[in-house]
Design a protein around this motif. Structure first.
Motif, PDB file in Angstrom:
ATOM      1  N   ASP A 182     -22.464 -49.887 -52.298  1.00 18.54           N
ATOM      2  CA  ASP A 182     -22.426 -50.215 -50.870  1.00 18.54           C
ATOM      3  C   ASP A 182     -21.051 -49.834 -50.309  1.00 18.54           C
ATOM      4  O   ASP A 182     -20.303 -50.665 -49.793  1.00 18.54           O
ATOM      5  N   ALA A 183     -20.739 -48.551 -50.444  1.00 17.99           N
ATOM      6  CA  ALA A 183     -19.454 -47.994 -50.012  1.00 17.99           C
ATOM      7  C   ALA A 183     -19.567 -46.490 -50.171  1.00 17.99           C
ATOM      8  O   ALA A 183     -20.534 -45.972 -50.747  1.00 17.99           O
ATOM      9  N   TRP A 184     -18.578 -45.769 -49.655  1.00 16.24           N
ATOM     10  CA  TRP A 184     -18.539 -44.326 -49.862  1.00 16.24           C
ATOM     11  C   TRP A 184     -17.098 -43.846 -49.830  1.00 16.24           C
ATOM     12  O   TRP A 184     -16.200 -44.592 -49.441  1.00 16.24           O
ATOM     13  N   VAL A 185     -16.897 -42.614 -50.268  1.00 17.79           N
ATOM     14  CA  VAL A 185     -15.555 -42.052 -50.356  1.00 17.79           C
ATOM     15  C   VAL A 185     -15.538 -40.702 -49.656  1.00 17.79           C
ATOM     16  O   VAL A 185     -16.472 -39.901 -49.805  1.00 17.79           O
ATOM     17  N   THR A 186     -14.483 -40.451 -48.886  1.00 14.87           N
ATOM     18  CA  THR A 186     -14.268 -39.129 -48.311  1.00 14.87           C
ATOM     19  C   THR A 186     -13.098 -38.483 -49.025  1.00 14.87           C
ATOM     20  O   THR A 186     -12.016 -39.087 -49.155  1.00 14.87           O
ATOM     21  N   LEU A 187     -13.316 -37.283 -49.545  1.00 16.32           N
ATOM     22  CA  LEU A 187     -12.300 -36.610 -50.344  1.00 16.32           C
ATOM     23  C   LEU A 187     -11.071 -36.269 -49.500  1.00 16.32           C
ATOM     24  O   LEU A 187     -11.181 -35.938 -48.314  1.00 16.32           O
ATOM     25  N   ASN A 188      -9.913 -36.343 -50.120  1.00 13.18           N
ATOM     26  CA  ASN A 188      -8.678 -35.999 -49.423  1.00 13.18           C
ATOM     27  C   ASN A 188      -8.611 -34.507 -49.090  1.00 13.18           C
ATOM     28  O   ASN A 188      -8.017 -34.118 -48.076  1.00 13.18           O
ATOM     29  N   ARG A 189      -9.233 -33.697 -49.934  1.00 11.70           N
ATOM     30  CA  ARG A 189      -9.298 -32.259 -49.707  1.00 11.70           C
ATOM     31  C   ARG A 189     -10.756 -31.827 -49.727  1.00 11.70           C
ATOM     32  O   ARG A 189     -11.498 -32.161 -50.638  1.00 11.70           O
ATOM     33  N   GLY A 190     -11.142 -31.097 -48.690  1.00 10.82           N
ATOM     34  CA  GLY A 190     -12.518 -30.633 -48.642  1.00 10.82           C
ATOM     35  C   GLY A 190     -12.867 -29.781 -49.848  1.00 10.82           C
ATOM     36  O   GLY A 190     -12.072 -28.941 -50.290  1.00 10.82           O
ATOM     37  N   ASP A 191     -14.051 -29.978 -50.382  1.00  7.41           N
ATOM     38  CA  ASP A 191     -14.491 -29.265 -51.577  1.00  7.41           C
ATOM     39  C   ASP A 191     -15.053 -27.892 -51.190  1.00  7.41           C
ATOM     40  O   ASP A 191     -15.749 -27.746 -50.183  1.00  7.41           O
ATOM     41  N   SER A 192     -14.722 -26.881 -51.973  1.00  7.86           N
ATOM     42  CA  SER A 192     -15.280 -25.533 -51.811  1.00  7.86           C
ATOM     43  C   SER A 192     -15.083 -24.962 -50.411  1.00  7.86           C
ATOM     44  O   SER A 192     -15.992 -24.368 -49.820  1.00  7.86           O
ATOM     45  N   GLY A 193     -13.884 -25.141 -49.853  1.00  8.68           N
ATOM     46  CA  GLY A 193     -13.569 -24.545 -48.558  1.00  8.68           C
ATOM     47  C   GLY A 193     -14.028 -25.338 -47.354  1.00  8.68           C
ATOM     48  O   GLY A 193     -13.778 -24.924 -46.209  1.00  8.68           O
ATOM     49  N   MET A 194     -14.682 -26.467 -47.557  1.00 15.00           N
ATOM     50  CA  MET A 194     -15.116 -27.293 -46.423  1.00 15.00           C
ATOM     51  C   MET A 194     -13.931 -28.098 -45.884  1.00 15.00           C
ATOM     52  O   MET A 194     -12.956 -28.338 -46.598  1.00 15.00           O
ATOM     53  N   LYS A 195     -14.016 -28.491 -44.619  1.00 15.64           N
ATOM     54  CA  LYS A 195     -12.960 -29.310 -44.028  1.00 15.64           C
ATOM     55  C   LYS A 195     -13.090 -30.752 -44.498  1.00 15.64           C
ATOM     56  O   LYS A 195     -14.195 -31.300 -44.528  1.00 15.64           O
ATOM     57  N   ALA A 196     -11.957 -31.348 -44.875  1.00 12.59           N
ATOM     58  CA  ALA A 196     -11.971 -32.748 -45.298  1.00 12.59           C
ATOM     59  C   ALA A 196     -12.250 -33.647 -44.094  1.00 12.59           C
ATOM     60  O   ALA A 196     -11.773 -33.396 -42.984  1.00 12.59           O
ATOM     61  N   VAL A 197     -13.009 -34.694 -44.315  1.00  7.19           N
ATOM     62  CA  VAL A 197     -13.319 -35.670 -43.270  1.00  7.19           C
ATOM     63  C   VAL A 197     -12.276 -36.776 -43.322  1.00  7.19           C
ATOM     64  O   VAL A 197     -12.156 -37.467 -44.343  1.00  7.19           O
ATOM     65  N   PRO A 198     -11.489 -36.953 -42.268  1.00  6.35           N
ATOM     66  CA  PRO A 198     -10.442 -37.978 -42.311  1.00  6.35           C
ATOM     67  C   PRO A 198     -11.029 -39.383 -42.373  1.00  6.35           C
ATOM     68  O   PRO A 198     -12.115 -39.649 -41.845  1.00  6.35           O
ATOM     69  N   ALA A 199     -10.316 -40.260 -43.041  1.00  6.98           N
ATOM     70  CA  ALA A 199     -10.747 -41.661 -43.125  1.00  6.98           C
ATOM     71  C   ALA A 199     -10.645 -42.296 -41.744  1.00  6.98           C
ATOM     72  O   ALA A 199      -9.783 -41.958 -40.938  1.00  6.98           O
ATOM     73  N   SER A 200     -11.537 -43.220 -41.487  1.00  9.60           N
ATOM     74  CA  SER A 200     -11.528 -43.927 -40.203  1.00  9.60           C
ATOM     75  C   SER A 200     -11.100 -45.368 -40.422  1.00  9.60           C
ATOM     76  O   SER A 200     -11.214 -45.913 -41.527  1.00  9.60           O
ATOM     77  N   ALA A 201     -10.609 -45.986 -39.354  1.00  6.76           N
ATOM     78  CA  ALA A 201     -10.208 -47.393 -39.429  1.00  6.76           C
ATOM     79  C   ALA A 201     -11.438 -48.261 -39.642  1.00  6.76           C
ATOM     80  O   ALA A 201     -12.538 -47.911 -39.221  1.00  6.76           O
ATOM     81  N   PRO A 202     -11.290 -49.417 -40.297  1.00  3.23           N
ATOM     82  CA  PRO A 202     -12.437 -50.285 -40.537  1.00  3.23           C
ATOM     83  C   PRO A 202     -13.071 -50.771 -39.245  1.00  3.23           C
ATOM     84  O   PRO A 202     -12.417 -50.862 -38.207  1.00  3.23           O
ATOM     85  N   SER A 203     -14.344 -51.075 -39.317  1.00  6.40           N
ATOM     86  CA  SER A 203     -15.083 -51.552 -38.149  1.00  6.40           C
ATOM     87  C   SER A 203     -14.472 -52.845 -37.624  1.00  6.40           C
ATOM     88  O   SER A 203     -14.047 -53.712 -38.387  1.00  6.40           O
ATOM     89  N   GLY A 204     -14.428 -52.960 -36.294  1.00  4.43           N
ATOM     90  CA  GLY A 204     -13.891 -54.164 -35.668  1.00  4.43           C
ATOM     91  C   GLY A 204     -12.410 -54.105 -35.398  1.00  4.43           C
ATOM     92  O   GLY A 204     -11.838 -55.071 -34.913  1.00  4.43           O
ATOM     93  N   THR A 205     -11.769 -52.950 -35.705  1.00  2.00           N
ATOM     94  CA  THR A 205     -10.332 -52.847 -35.468  1.00  2.00           C
ATOM     95  C   THR A 205     -10.011 -51.735 -34.478  1.00  2.00           C
ATOM     96  O   THR A 205      -8.848 -51.412 -34.279  1.00  2.00           O
ATOM     97  N   GLY A 206     -11.021 -51.153 -33.861  1.00  2.00           N
ATOM     98  CA  GLY A 206     -10.798 -50.043 -32.949  1.00  2.00           C
ATOM     99  C   GLY A 206     -10.984 -50.429 -31.492  1.00  2.00           C
ATOM    100  O   GLY A 206     -11.317 -51.569 -31.152  1.00  2.00           O
ATOM    101  N   LEU A 207     -10.720 -49.454 -30.614  1.00  3.28           N
ATOM    102  CA  LEU A 207     -10.935 -49.654 -29.190  1.00  3.28           C
ATOM    103  C   LEU A 207     -12.404 -49.379 -28.903  1.00  3.28           C
ATOM    104  O   LEU A 207     -12.781 -48.378 -28.296  1.00  3.28           O
ATOM    105  N   ASP A 208     -13.255 -50.305 -29.347  1.00  2.00           N
ATOM    106  CA  ASP A 208     -14.686 -50.139 -29.198  1.00  2.00           C
ATOM    107  C   ASP A 208     -15.169 -50.787 -27.907  1.00  2.00           C
ATOM    108  O   ASP A 208     -14.391 -51.159 -27.036  1.00  2.00           O
ATOM    109  N   LEU A 209     -16.497 -50.926 -27.791  1.00  4.27           N
ATOM    110  CA  LEU A 209     -17.093 -51.476 -26.580  1.00  4.27           C
ATOM    111  C   LEU A 209     -16.610 -52.890 -26.303  1.00  4.27           C
ATOM    112  O   LEU A 209     -16.362 -53.269 -25.146  1.00  4.27           O
ATOM    113  N   LYS A 210     -16.419 -53.688 -27.350  1.00  2.00           N
ATOM    114  CA  LYS A 210     -15.966 -55.063 -27.148  1.00  2.00           C
ATOM    115  C   LYS A 210     -14.581 -55.109 -26.524  1.00  2.00           C
ATOM    116  O   LYS A 210     -14.298 -55.966 -25.689  1.00  2.00           O
ATOM    117  N   ALA A 211     -13.711 -54.186 -26.940  1.00  6.10           N
ATOM    118  CA  ALA A 211     -12.360 -54.158 -26.375  1.00  6.10           C
ATOM    119  C   ALA A 211     -12.404 -53.877 -24.879  1.00  6.10           C
ATOM    120  O   ALA A 211     -11.731 -54.539 -24.083  1.00  6.10           O
TER     121      ALA A 211
END
Length: 276
Positions: A182-211
Motif C-alpha cells: 500500500d505504497a509506491w516508489v518513484t525512481l530518482n533517475r528515470g529508467d531507460s531514458g524516461m524522465k524521472a517523476v518528482p516526488a510530491s508532498a504528502p496529501s493534506g499539506t498542499g494548497l488544495d481546495l480546502k486551503a
C-alpha cells in the motif's frame, strides 16, 4: 428626531450589530489563520521533500506504513520486475503524458509499485522501454497510495487493459494475482531514458481546495461585517425619513396613528433640555 434609537426594537438592532461585528472579524481572522497555516505547511512539506532526497535510503519495511513523516523519504528495495502498467493523464513540465509503472516482486511475497519514469503523449505500450530483467535494486522516493479524484489523480474508469488510473494498492491488487504494498516508489533517475517523476508532498499539506476554501470563508466573514454596517445604516436612514415624514404629516392615516402612539409613549418619559 433620534428618540427612536431608545425604543426596544432599536436596542435589539444595536446590540445585534455590536455583537455581530466582532464575531465576524474573529471568524474571518480564524479562517485567515487556517489558510496561512496551510501555506506554511505546504512550504515545509516542499522543503522536506527536497531535503529527503539528500538523505541516505532506508529499507522499505522500515518506513511503512506511509505517513506524512515518511512520505518522500528515500527508500530502497530489491526484487524482480513483473507486471507493467501505464498510468494515463499525467502531466510533467506542462506536457501531457503517462507514467510507466512496473511491479517489483520482492522476497516478502508482495510487489512494490515502481514508477520507472514518464513519457509524453498517449499511452502506447510499443514505445515503453522494457523493464530490466533479473534481480534489481531500486532507490527512490516513497509515496502514499493515490486516491482517485484527489490531487489531480484521474477517476475515470473503462481504461484499456494494461492501464490504471491511480497508483493504489487497493486498485492494483485487482489487476495482478499477488499482494501489493500500500505504497509506491518513484525512481530518482528515470529508467531507460524516461524522465524521472518528482516526488510530491504528502496529501493534506498542499494548497488544495480546502486551503482556498479557508481563504474564501475569510472574504465572506469580512464581507458580512460590511453587510451588517450597510443594513444598519440603511435602517437608520429609513427611520429618519419616516420621522421627518411624520413631522410633516405625510404618512398614511394608519402610520400616523402609530406615530402618535409612539409620541404618547415618549411623552411619558422625561424630555431632554433641548426638546429633541
Amino acid at each position: 428626531m433620534y428618540r427612536f434609537l431608545l425604543t426596544p426594537r432599536w436596542w435589539g438592532i444595536n446590540v445585534f450589530v455590536l455583537l455581530a461585528i466582532p464575531f465576524c472579524i474573529f471568524m474571518g481572522s480564524w479562517q485567515l489563520g487556517r489558510f496561512e497555516a496551510r501555506v506554511d505547511d505546504h512550504r515545509d512539506a516542499e522543503a522536506r521533500v527536497a531535503s529527503d532526497k539528500r538523505e541516505a535510503a532506508t529499507p522499505l519495511d522500515g518506513l511503512l506504513p506511509v505517513t506524512k513523516a515518511t512520505s518522500g523519504k528515500q527508500t530502497t528495495a530489491s526484487g524482480r520486475y513483473d507486471t507493467q502498467l501505464l498510468v494515463p493523464d499525467r502531466e510533467l513540465d506542462g506536457k501531457d503524458g503517462y507514467y510507466v509503472l512496473t511491479l517489483l516482486r520482492t522476497d516478502s511475497g508482495r510487489a512494490l509499485p515502481v514508477v520507472r519514469g514518464w513519457l509524453p503523449g498517449a499511452p502506447d505500450p510499443a514505445e515503453v522501454p522494457a523493464a530490466p530483467t533479473g534481480e534489481v535494486t531500486v532507490t527512490g522516493a516513497l509515496q502514499a497510495s493515490e486516491t482517485p479524484g484527489n490531487n489531480g489523480v484521474s477517476a475515470r474508469g473503462g481504461l484499456p487493459a494494461g492501464q490504471t488510473a491511480a497508483i493504489s494498492g487497493a486498485s492494483l491488487v485487482n489487476l495482478v494475482p499477488y499482494d501489493v504494498y500500500d505504497a509506491w516508489v518513484t525512481l530518482n533517475r528515470g529508467d531507460s531514458g524516461m524522465k524521472a517523476v518528482p516526488a510530491s508532498a504528502p496529501s493534506g499539506t498542499g494548497l488544495d481546495l480546502k486551503a482556498f476554501q479557508n481563504l474564501g470563508y475569510t472574504a465572506e466573514w469580512f464581507a458580512f461585517v460590511g453587510f451588517v454596517l450597510f443594513m444598519w445604516f440603511r435602517l437608520l436612514r429609513r427611520e429618519l425619513e419616516f420621522a421627518r415624514d411624520a413631522e410633516l404629516g405625510l404618512l398614511p392615516e394608519e402610520e400616523q396613528a402609530e406615530t402618535r402612539e409612539h409620541e404618547r409613549e415618549h411623552e411619558r418619559e422625561p424630555s431632554s433640555p433641548s426638546g429633541v
